[in-house]
Design an enzyme around this catalytic site. Structure first.
Site, PDB file in Angstrom:
ATOM      1  N   SER A 168       0.789  -1.330   0.045  1.00 55.72           N
ATOM      2  CA  SER A 168      -0.194  -0.019   0.199  1.00 55.72           C
ATOM      3  C   SER A 168       0.884   1.148  -0.107  1.00 55.72           C
ATOM      4  CB  SER A 168      -0.910   0.031   1.132  1.00 55.72           C
ATOM      5  OG  SER A 168      -1.414   1.246   1.738  1.00 55.72           O
ATOM      6  N   TYR A 212      -3.163  -0.170   9.944  1.00 55.83           N
ATOM      7  CA  TYR A 212      -2.796  -0.331   8.338  1.00 55.83           C
ATOM      8  C   TYR A 212      -1.802  -0.160   8.138  1.00 55.83           C
ATOM      9  CZ  TYR A 212      -4.560  -0.699   3.356  1.00 55.83           C
ATOM     10  OH  TYR A 212      -4.471  -0.987   2.127  1.00 55.83           O
TER      11      TYR A 212
HETATM   12  C1  GCO Z   1      -6.946   5.242   3.390  1.00 58.51           C
HETATM   13  C2  GCO Z   1      -7.066   4.263   2.151  1.00 58.51           C
HETATM   14  C3  GCO Z   1      -5.839   3.652   1.811  1.00 58.51           C
HETATM   15  C4  GCO Z   1      -5.883   2.724   0.399  1.00 58.51           C
HETATM   16  C5  GCO Z   1      -4.509   2.484   0.101  1.00 58.51           C
HETATM   17  C6  GCO Z   1      -3.538   3.242  -0.305  1.00 58.51           C
HETATM   18  O1  GCO Z   1      -7.735   5.396   4.073  1.00 58.51           O
HETATM   19  O2  GCO Z   1      -5.740   5.892   3.483  1.00 58.51           O
HETATM   20  O3  GCO Z   1      -7.921   3.281   2.245  1.00 58.51           O
HETATM   21  O4  GCO Z   1      -5.153   2.984   2.828  1.00 58.51           O
HETATM   22  O5  GCO Z   1      -6.893   1.915   0.678  1.00 58.51           O
HETATM   23  O6  GCO Z   1      -3.979   1.043   0.534  1.00 58.51           O
HETATM   24  O7  GCO Z   1      -2.359   2.610  -0.904  1.00 58.51           O
END
Ligand code: GCO
Length: 261
Positions: A144, A157
């Protein structure tokens, strides 16, 4: 010889029932691969399989949670018997929880790490055992922007995706000698259901992303297919531990003020 031809290869795509996983699976199947899709929602699996079959692709589906080691092990064994060995593994299944770090429940933090980081580890370990025996294999981890950058509300995340980048490098370090290439794809901001809440018209983030992306648009899931095929094919046989960012240029730039063209 076509370096990108995947005929005769079997590709397992976790979370390949929708979104980016589906677009990458479609790319792999268009290059000739047989698809094995995993997911956790029966209705989505049903729809995905009829979509793939409608396109004339060979596809089968297995319902299990990649964070459950026993279930994953059992399913990989079933897949080996019913379909055969896996040549390409795409660790795509992932979740996000958007909540500021100060209030994020630890339980939510753990779940994100479990799905986005521990899941790929479990799947890679299981599938690499077959790949090591065969002396060939391709593992693609879906990273990501958050493998490189932070942003308010996505601490779990970002921790998971940053970890996944390093897991990619570490698995490449351990398994390259077995002719297994472990690489990653780092999608920029894509139009999927995951980003739907922050993409709706009028949401400040929508405008922010378009302004922040040199290509000046959200990515379309199909934009990922070519990179997936490259990293799954012979064309990448000496590429190890890399994350290819498909981001319309986000990581190339510091960005610009919103009043600048
Ligand atoms: C967020 C997004 C990201 C994307 C992606 C970016 O809330 O910033 O959802 O996390 O999904 O992974 O590369």
């Amino acid at each position: 010889m076509n370096l990108f031809n995947l005929t005769g290869k079997r590709a397992l795509v976790t979370g390949g029932t929708h979104g980016l996983g589906m677009a990458m699976a479609e790319g792999l199947a268009s290059a000739g691969a047989e698809l094995i899709i995993t997911g956790t929602t029966p209705s989505k699996m049903k729809d995905a399989l009829s979509y793939y079959k409608g396109k004339g692709f060979k596809a089968s589906g297995y319902l299990f949670d990649v964070t459950n080691e026993d279930e994953a092990k059992e399913n990989i064994e079933i897949i080996s018997t019913e379909i055969g060995d896996i040549h390409i593994l795409v660790n795509n299944a992932g979740i996000i929880k958007r909540e500021l770090a100060i209030t994020m429940p630890v339980e939510d933090f753990r779940r994100v790490i479990d799905v986005d980081l521990v899941g790929p580890f479990i799947m890679s370990q299981l599938v690499a055992k077959q790949m090591i025996e065969r002396k060939e294999g391709k593992i693609i981890n879906i990273c990501s922007m958050m493998s490189e950058l932070g942003r308010n509300s996505v601490s779990a995340y970002a921790a998971a995706k940053g970890g996944l980048k390093m897991l990619t490098q570490n698995l490449a370090t351990e398994w390259a000698k077995h002719n297994i290439q472990v690489n990653g794809i780092g999608p920029g901001y894509f139009a999927t259901t995951q980003t739907e809440p922050i993409r709706v018209d009028g949401h400040p983030f929508n405008e922010f992303i378009i302004n922040r992306t040199p290509a000046a648009r959200w990515g379309n899931p199909e934009d990922l297919a070519g990179t997936a095929v490259f990293l799954a094919s012979k064309a990448s046989d000496f590429v190890n531990g890399q994350v290819v960012y498909v981001d319309g240029g986000i990581l190339a730039t510091i960005g610009k003020p919103s009043n600048e063209d």
